[in-house]
Design an enzyme around this catalytic site. Structure first.
Site, PDB file in Angstrom:
ATOM      1  N   HIS A 100       0.893  -1.167   0.000  1.00  0.00           N
ATOM      2  CA  HIS A 100       0.000   0.000   0.000  1.00  0.00           C
ATOM      3  C   HIS A 100       0.931   1.217   0.000  1.00  0.00           C
ATOM      4  O   HIS A 100       2.013   1.168   0.590  1.00  0.00           O
ATOM      5  CB  HIS A 100      -0.828   0.120   1.276  1.00  0.00           C
ATOM      6  CG  HIS A 100      -1.728  -1.029   1.581  1.00  0.00           C
ATOM      7  ND1 HIS A 100      -1.332  -2.106   2.309  1.00  0.00           N
ATOM      8  CD2 HIS A 100      -3.034  -1.235   1.288  1.00  0.00           C
ATOM      9  CE1 HIS A 100      -2.348  -2.945   2.443  1.00  0.00           C
ATOM     10  NE2 HIS A 100      -3.390  -2.453   1.833  1.00  0.00           N
ATOM     11  N   ASP A 116       2.463   2.014   3.300  1.00  0.00           N
ATOM     12  CA  ASP A 116       3.433   1.054   3.849  1.00  0.00           C
ATOM     13  C   ASP A 116       4.846   1.505   3.498  1.00  0.00           C
ATOM     14  O   ASP A 116       5.791   1.261   4.252  1.00  0.00           O
ATOM     15  CB  ASP A 116       3.254  -0.348   3.249  1.00  0.00           C
ATOM     16  CG  ASP A 116       1.866  -0.906   3.451  1.00  0.00           C
ATOM     17  OD1 ASP A 116       1.239  -0.557   4.457  1.00  0.00           O
ATOM     18  OD2 ASP A 116       1.430  -1.689   2.596  1.00  0.00           O
TER      19      ASP A 116
HETATM   20  C1  XLS Z   1      -7.558  -6.744   4.306  1.00  0.00           C
HETATM   21  C2  XLS Z   1      -7.022  -6.976   2.972  1.00  0.00           C
HETATM   22  C3  XLS Z   1      -5.867  -6.061   2.564  1.00  0.00           C
HETATM   23  C4  XLS Z   1      -5.680  -6.079   1.073  1.00  0.00           C
HETATM   24  C5  XLS Z   1      -4.872  -4.962   0.537  1.00  0.00           C
HETATM   25  O1  XLS Z   1      -8.285  -7.546   4.857  1.00  0.00           O
HETATM   26  O2  XLS Z   1      -6.671  -8.323   2.854  1.00  0.00           O
HETATM   27  O3  XLS Z   1      -4.716  -6.418   3.241  1.00  0.00           O
HETATM   28  O4  XLS Z   1      -5.100  -7.279   0.651  1.00  0.00           O
HETATM   29  O5  XLS Z   1      -5.464  -3.739   0.755  1.00  0.00           O
END
Ligand code: XLS
Ligand code: NI
Ligand code: NI
Length: 442
Positions: free
Chosen positions: A107, A110
């Site tokens: 993200h 991150d």
């Molecule tokens: C949350 C999601 C998230 C996505 C990416 O539950 O799994 O981590 O994979 O935004």
């Protein structure tokens, strides 16, 4: 030992993880993942494209609603956000390279903290993606997918593109624009939209129809922008039924496919199926894979698992061969993932606090997938599996059944057929036999 990349070695004493075969006693080795081994016409590496998830692995310090983090990652120590971001990235690339993997996912936030304004956030992202580009060039590591975090900041408490306040929708758009720019700059192979807080807490204050229209309009804009700027990869929607909102709009694979069809997004979007999201939707993982595959939309996987005793997105690393073998049967029979890979959207338990635990977790997950792929391939090639399922439908292979399948029958014809075939015999589903087959091949 000298660091592989970057100025400092974070995972001291751990060298590159190698395939050593199933009898090795070395816990820091692959026992089944042999990246160049060919299975069903492709190497394991091509088949899986295993990716490290930046958020859990590099920033997940183990906080939960009852307590602060338990892990003291050395790459998160610096105060200055730019330095902390490059430290984190050095650690990320060292980790990915030592695991002998080729992909990561992130993200926007991150990579680097967003700072106090959109201008600052854009500047920071530019800086860190310059750095990432260098790291990618040196290491050969690639970006499987990028995404924007449109759910953590308080501004998104009522949703992002489905927020009732247009200013928030616009801010979400700005963030996706930057995340798309970052993904394109880094040669990202795909871009993911997970619904975050796109959903509702109560219908009393929600115009659901209007919010869904907004979501579609927003996705069209993102797609048009990315295509205009040279992005040729696939967009994925990652279904999830609940959490953080009570009801997430991208509930499950079927719901998302209906949405994509209704709003004319089906040619550009595929699905990213996450194991624990499937189980939260009261489906199995293989069910969600099969639904996506039925439509040619099985794009990518977020690998993890839930907990049988509770209903949260616990994001544990995969361990269950029986479960993943069933998933690999679907995957092999549908021709593999379309564009994506296997991203470990999974985290260590709060009380797993050693840096080397990150290695055990990934090695374990990777080996479960590799071993399950071998088992599934073996079942398909060397057992009655395919035939047994095919035989269940033999009454549609000829005669009236075939005509029905070809659409040549009317309801009256079914009546006539039924008149002449009233002595219906039970045909066993043979489920236990098939289950035993999986265990035999494991
Ligand atoms: C949350 C999601 C998230 C996505 C990416 O539950 O799994 O981590 O994979 O935004
Ligand atoms: Ni996910
Ligand atoms: Ni998840």
């Amino acid at each position: 030992m000298r660091p592989i990349i970057g100025d400092r070695e974070y995972f001291e004493g751990i060298s590159k993880i190698k395939y050593e075969g199933k009898d090795t006693d070395n816990p820091l080795a692959y026992r089944f993942y042999d990246k160049n081994r060919v299975v069903a016409g492709k190497t394991m590496q091509e088949y899986f494209k295993f990716a490290v998830a930046y958020w859990h692995t590099l920033t997940g310090v183990g906080s939960d609603p009852f307590g602060i983090g338990t892990k003291t990652f050395p790459w998160l120590k610096e105060e200055y956000p730019y330095k902390r971001a490059t430290d984190k990235m050095d650690a990320a690339f060292e980790f990915i390279t030592k695991l002998d993997l080729s992909y990561y996912c992130f993200h926007d936030v991150d990579l680097i903290d967003e700072g106090g304004s959109l201008e600052e956030f854009s500047k920071r992202l530019n800086f860190i993606t310059d750095y990432a580009k260098k790291k990618q060039d040196i290491s050969g590591v690639k970006l499987l997918w990028g995404t924007a975090n449109l759910f953590s900041h308080p501004r998104y408490m009522n949703g992002a593109s489905t927020n009732p306040d247009f200013d928030v929708v616009a801010f979400a758009g700005a963030q996706v624009k930057n995340a798309l720019d970052a993904t394109i700059k880094l040669g990202g192979e795909n871009y993911v939209f997970w619904g975050g807080r796109e959903g509702y807490m109560s219908l009393l204050n929600t115009n659901m129809k209007r919010e869904l229209d907004h979501l579609a309009t927003f996705l069209h804009m993102c797609k048009d922008y990315a295509r205009k700027n040279g992005f040729e990869g696939t967009f994925f929607i990652e279904p999830k039924p609940m959490e953080p909102t009570k009801h997430q709009y991208d509930f499950d694979a079927s719901t998302v496919i209906g949405f994509l069809q209704k709003y004319d997004l089906i040619d550009d979007f595929k699905l990213n199926i996450e194991v624990n999201h499937a189980t939260l939707a009261l489906h199995t993982f293989e069910h969600e894979l099969q639904v996506a595959a039925n439509h040619g939309l099985l794009g990518s996987i977020d690998a993890n698992r839930g907990d049988y005793q509770n209903g949260w997105d616990t994001d544990q690393f995969p361990v269950d061969l029986f479960e993943i073998t069933q998933a690999m049967l679907v995957l092999l029979q549908s021709g593999g993932l379309k564009g994506g890979g296997i991203n470990f959207d999974a985290k260590l338990r709060r009380n797993s606090t050693d840096l080397e635990d990150l290695f055990y977790a990934h090695i374990g997950g990777i080996d479960v997938f590799a071993r399950s792929l071998l088992v599934a391939n073996d079942i398909l090639e060397n057992s009655e599996f395919v035939n047994l399922r095919k035989m269940r439908y033999y009454s549609f292979d000829t005669g009236s059944g075939k005509e029905f399948e070809e659409g040549k029958f009317k309801l009256e014809d079914l009546f006539q057929h039924a008149l002449q075939n009233q002595n219906i015999q039970p045909i066993s589903g043979k489920q236990e036999l098939l289950e035993n087959l999986i265990n035999k091949f494991i």
